[in-house]
Enzyme design. Structure first.
Site, PDB file in Angstrom:
ATOM      1  N   LEU A  84      11.519 -20.038  -4.641  1.00 29.57           N
ATOM      2  CA  LEU A  84      10.245 -19.525  -4.017  1.00 29.57           C
ATOM      3  C   LEU A  84       9.101 -19.355  -5.504  1.00 29.57           C
ATOM      4  O   LEU A  84       9.001 -19.751  -5.981  1.00 29.57           O
ATOM      5  CB  LEU A  84      10.943 -18.172  -4.388  1.00 29.57           C
TER       6      LEU A  84
ATOM      7  N   ASP B 170       0.961  -1.372  -0.208  1.00 34.11           N
ATOM      8  CA  ASP B 170       0.044  -0.135   0.006  1.00 34.11           C
ATOM      9  C   ASP B 170       1.071   0.862   0.012  1.00 34.11           C
ATOM     10  O   ASP B 170       2.514   1.469   0.705  1.00 34.11           O
ATOM     11  CB  ASP B 170      -0.855  -0.023   0.911  1.00 34.11           C
TER      12      ASP B 170
ATOM     13  N   HIS C 153       2.461   3.633  -9.278  1.00 38.25           N
ATOM     14  CA  HIS C 153       2.091   2.085  -9.366  1.00 38.25           C
ATOM     15  C   HIS C 153       3.331   1.444  -9.914  1.00 38.25           C
ATOM     16  O   HIS C 153       3.782   0.504  -9.979  1.00 38.25           O
ATOM     17  CB  HIS C 153       1.000   1.984 -10.190  1.00 38.25           C
TER      18      HIS C 153
HETATM   19  C1  FPP Z   1      -1.778   0.498  -3.919  1.00 38.35           C
HETATM   20  O1  FPP Z   1      -1.137   1.098  -3.620  1.00 38.35           O
HETATM   21  C2  FPP Z   1      -1.596  -0.761  -4.697  1.00 38.35           C
HETATM   22  C3  FPP Z   1      -1.987  -1.481  -5.231  1.00 38.35           C
HETATM   23  C4  FPP Z   1      -3.536  -1.366  -5.702  1.00 38.35           C
HETATM   24  C5  FPP Z   1      -1.400  -2.131  -6.616  1.00 38.35           C
HETATM   25  C6  FPP Z   1      -0.452  -3.028  -6.786  1.00 38.35           C
HETATM   26  C7  FPP Z   1       0.231  -3.184  -7.494  1.00 38.35           C
HETATM   27  C8  FPP Z   1       1.788  -3.127  -7.593  1.00 38.35           C
HETATM   28  C9  FPP Z   1       2.458  -2.453  -7.064  1.00 38.35           C
HETATM   29  C10 FPP Z   1       2.019  -4.059  -8.926  1.00 38.35           C
HETATM   30  C11 FPP Z   1       2.936  -5.164  -9.030  1.00 38.35           C
HETATM   31  C12 FPP Z   1       2.377  -5.342 -10.045  1.00 38.35           C
HETATM   32  C13 FPP Z   1       2.503  -7.418 -10.164  1.00 38.35           C
HETATM   33  C14 FPP Z   1       2.652  -7.561 -11.951  1.00 38.35           C
HETATM   34  C15 FPP Z   1       2.704  -7.487  -9.370  1.00 38.35           C
HETATM   35  P1  FPP Z   1      -2.662   2.522  -3.458  1.00 38.35           P
HETATM   36  O2  FPP Z   1      -3.021   3.127  -4.524  1.00 38.35           O
HETATM   37  O3  FPP Z   1      -3.494   2.433  -2.826  1.00 38.35           O
HETATM   38  O4  FPP Z   1      -1.814   3.632  -2.863  1.00 38.35           O
HETATM   39  P2  FPP Z   1      -2.650   4.916  -2.007  1.00 38.35           P
HETATM   40  O5  FPP Z   1      -3.568   4.294   0.014  1.00 38.35           O
HETATM   41  O6  FPP Z   1      -1.488   5.686  -0.754  1.00 38.35           O
HETATM   42  O7  FPP Z   1      -3.085   5.460  -2.579  1.00 38.35           O
END
Ligand code: FPP
Length: 252
Positions: free
Chosen positions: A131, A20, A37
């Site tokens: 893994l 997050d 992201h």
């Molecule tokens: C939450 O942060 C994050 C997500 C909903 C997306 C997570 C995805 C990735 C890190 C990409 C991973 C890629 C692969 C292929 C596994 P948020 O957007 O809720 O952040 P915020 O709380 O600050 O708004």
């Protein structure tokens, strides 16, 4: 090399992560959320490498929850494109590193291109066992539990199972990740202190670790902090501290 590298007994075998804070990371830099992201993908790559190096057997990452469809359409489609491009660009490296990738969640709602990339990534890495990397995408813990209940109900309807054969063990066998030990350590970055419908059943006894660090900033040092904190926890599974200490003395 850190303290935790040296002591496999203190290392979690299975780590689950709610990644997050990507959006806030981008906001702080006046960048679009999709840039957060993208930065999050770099952190994802880093934690996969660290887990492989430290001998963690399984890593389960929450990439997209069933509730994330409610985000602005542009962000959802940006995330979908990022999943496709990341899978396509990383798969050869993952294959060479000995990582086996698997997706959990309802993939039927994803467009064909993403479903194809997922299937290809799973097939290409199916023989790896260094893994086990599980990506939770369109996943929800309640969905997982309802899915398992439906499968058991089906077995009962077909006469394969009787109602009194529905036990914690037979139920758990129908859940996602049934073949893996339950997560020992559950990490959530980004400052919120909640489970958010991730691995509800499987994390019943996981050690919870919450950090304010935003996911794109979660580096090796932060990861080592989490591992160190885990190594100091006493896992009691309902027993008393004294019982655990006595068991540890007997085991030596
Ligand atoms: C939450 O942060 C994050 C997500 C909903 C997306 C997570 C995805 C990735 C890190 C990409 C991973 C890629 C692969 C292929 C596994 P948020 O957007 O809720 O952040 P915020 O709380 O600050 O708004």
């Amino acid at each position: 090399m850190t303290d935790t590298d040296n002591n496999k007994n203190l290392m979690p075998q299975h780590i689950a992560v709610v990644m997050d804070g990507n959006g806030r990371w981008a906001n702080k830099r006046l960048l679009p959320r999709t840039a957060g992201h993208k930065a999050g993908v770099k952190s994802t790559r880093r934690i996969v490498e660290l887990c492989a190096r430290k001998g963690v057997r399984a890593l389960t990452l929450f990439a997209f929850s069933s509730e994330n469809w409610n985000r602005p359409e542009q962000e959802v489609s940006g995330l979908m494109s990022l999943f496709v491009s990341t899978l396509n660009s990383e798969i050869t490296k993952l294959e060479q590193q000995g990582v086996r990738i698997r997706f959990i969640g309802d993939r039927s709602r994803f467009h064909d291109k993403l479903q194809h990339s997922i299937a290809q990534a799973e097939n290409k890495t199916a023989r790896n066992d260094l893994l086990q990397l599980n990506i939770a995408a369109n996943y929800g813990g309640r969905w997982d539990i309802v899915n398992a209940a439906r499968k058991l109900a089906q077995k009962i309807a077909e006469g394969e199972l009787t109602p009194d054969q529905v036990t914690e063990e037979s139920f758990a066998m129908e859940l996602a990740l049934a073949d893996l030990p339950e997560p020992d350590l559950f990490i959530r970055t980004g400052g919120e202190q909640r489970i958010s419908n991730f691995l509800l059943w499987q994390s019943a006894y996981s050690e919870l670790y919450f950090t304010d660090t935003l996911w794109p900033d979660f580096d090796e040092e932060h990861f080592n902090d989490a591992l160190l904190c885990y190594s100091k926890r006493q896992r009691r599974f309902g027993k008393t501290g004294k019982q655990i200490e006595e068991e540890q003395v007997k085991a030596v």
